[in-house]
Scaffold this active site. Sequence first.
Site, PDB file in Angstrom:
ATOM      1  N   LEU A  30       0.801  -1.229   0.000  1.00  0.00           N
ATOM      2  CA  LEU A  30       0.000   0.000   0.000  1.00  0.00           C
ATOM      3  C   LEU A  30       0.833   1.278   0.000  1.00  0.00           C
ATOM      4  CD1 LEU A  30      -2.744  -1.089   2.543  1.00  0.00           C
ATOM      5  CD2 LEU A  30      -2.641  -1.453   0.059  1.00  0.00           C
ATOM      6  N   HIS A  34      -3.678   4.023  -2.451  1.00  0.00           N
ATOM      7  CA  HIS A  34      -4.622   3.071  -1.853  1.00  0.00           C
ATOM      8  C   HIS A  34      -5.284   3.684  -0.613  1.00  0.00           C
ATOM      9  CE1 HIS A  34      -1.454   0.254  -3.616  1.00  0.00           C
ATOM     10  NE2 HIS A  34      -2.552  -0.195  -4.210  1.00  0.00           N
ATOM     11  N   GLY A 151      -9.380   3.553  -8.117  1.00  0.00           N
ATOM     12  CA  GLY A 151      -8.586   4.709  -8.520  1.00  0.00           C
ATOM     13  C   GLY A 151      -8.705   4.951 -10.019  1.00  0.00           C
ATOM     14  N   ASP A 154      -6.011   3.706 -12.899  1.00  0.00           N
ATOM     15  CA  ASP A 154      -6.211   2.612 -13.853  1.00  0.00           C
ATOM     16  C   ASP A 154      -7.525   2.893 -14.575  1.00  0.00           C
ATOM     17  OD1 ASP A 154      -3.976   0.619 -12.942  1.00  0.00           O
ATOM     18  OD2 ASP A 154      -4.921   1.349 -11.121  1.00  0.00           O
ATOM     19  N   MET A 188       1.624   7.572  -8.078  1.00  0.00           N
ATOM     20  CA  MET A 188       2.076   6.521  -7.152  1.00  0.00           C
ATOM     21  C   MET A 188       1.657   5.153  -7.676  1.00  0.00           C
ATOM     22  SD  MET A 188       1.638   7.913  -3.353  1.00  0.00           S
ATOM     23  CE  MET A 188       2.430   9.421  -2.841  1.00  0.00           C
ATOM     24  N   SER A 190       2.666   0.677  -6.914  1.00  0.00           N
ATOM     25  CA  SER A 190       3.500  -0.329  -6.252  1.00  0.00           C
ATOM     26  C   SER A 190       4.686  -0.694  -7.137  1.00  0.00           C
ATOM     27  CB  SER A 190       2.682  -1.589  -5.960  1.00  0.00           C
ATOM     28  OG  SER A 190       1.543  -1.249  -5.219  1.00  0.00           O
ATOM     29  N   ARG A 191       4.522  -0.518  -8.440  1.00  0.00           N
ATOM     30  CA  ARG A 191       5.606  -0.890  -9.357  1.00  0.00           C
ATOM     31  C   ARG A 191       6.710   0.165  -9.429  1.00  0.00           C
ATOM     32  NH1 ARG A 191       1.116  -3.600 -12.450  1.00  0.00           N
ATOM     33  NH2 ARG A 191       1.647  -5.802 -12.439  1.00  0.00           N
TER      34      ARG A 191
END
Length: 279
Positions: A30, A34, A151, A154, A188, A190-191
């Site tokens: 997270l 998120h 979000g 995407d 932002m 996670s990747r």
Amino acid sequence: MVKLITSTTELRTERQSDSKIGFVPTMGNLHQGHISLLERALSEYQTVYFSIFVNPKQFGPNEDFNRYPRTLENDVKLIEETAGRFPNSKVVVYSPKDPKEVFPENDNQTISVHGLSTDLEGKIRPGHFDGVATVVYRLFELIKPDTAYFGLKDYQQYLVIRQMVKDLALPIKIQGMPIIRELAGLAMSSRNQYLSPEQKQASLLISRTLKEVEKKIKSNLAETKTYINETLKDPNWDYLEMRDAETFSPDISQSKNITVVAVYRMGTTRLLDNIQVSR
Ligand code: AMP
């Protein structure tokens, strides 16, 4: 209060004791993106279900399923901190310990939103949006939320889910949420942690380009197209396209709201971003 649940049997039992709920589906690791969904959910519902599940069905054979960051302990800490700011709230974290908890063995169900799912991002990642729609449908079935938060980062995924809910007449409100960015502008994700410091710096070109496209759309559409074509000479763009924000049609001549969707490849990492423009 935050409660961690790792089995579907336990989840079903827990769900029986809650009435109206918000739901935030994630793959974990997270960040503030998120957390912004969780905050919005907690501002609207006393009880929020939050799933953390790296869904194998949405990864292609050569994608990063195995190395996708899994940081449950830290994620739960962040959720606890957030929930702590909402008195009397309850967050149920559903983090299935095994994909079989979500997809029973020999499960053959696939949800496919035709058209949207094979366009643009779906063309580059065959089967990706089927994997997304299938897991989200399954989670909706288990959790039965009143509102689910997604979000706009995407954007195509958000449209796929919205269409699925409409087609299947599911009694769930889909709430789209703005993109959270780092101070310098990078969306932002996670990747982002796959990026070296130099790559991260270079990635700022994505948000800068989108800002430039936004400015140009507001003044002259023909010029915007020329600018996009010039930009695409850099082969690291998988795409940079203007689409109607509602229908996702490439015909934007009459569009009031345009989404500019982009993917830029930084080494082996694909960075997704978009910007919404009204005219
Ligand atoms: P993921 O864990 O990547 O599957 O994302 C879970 C949810 O968080 C999805 O609805 C994403 O669109 C959303 N999300 C991811 N990154 C961001 C961001 N930077 N800003 C807002 N929402 C985000």
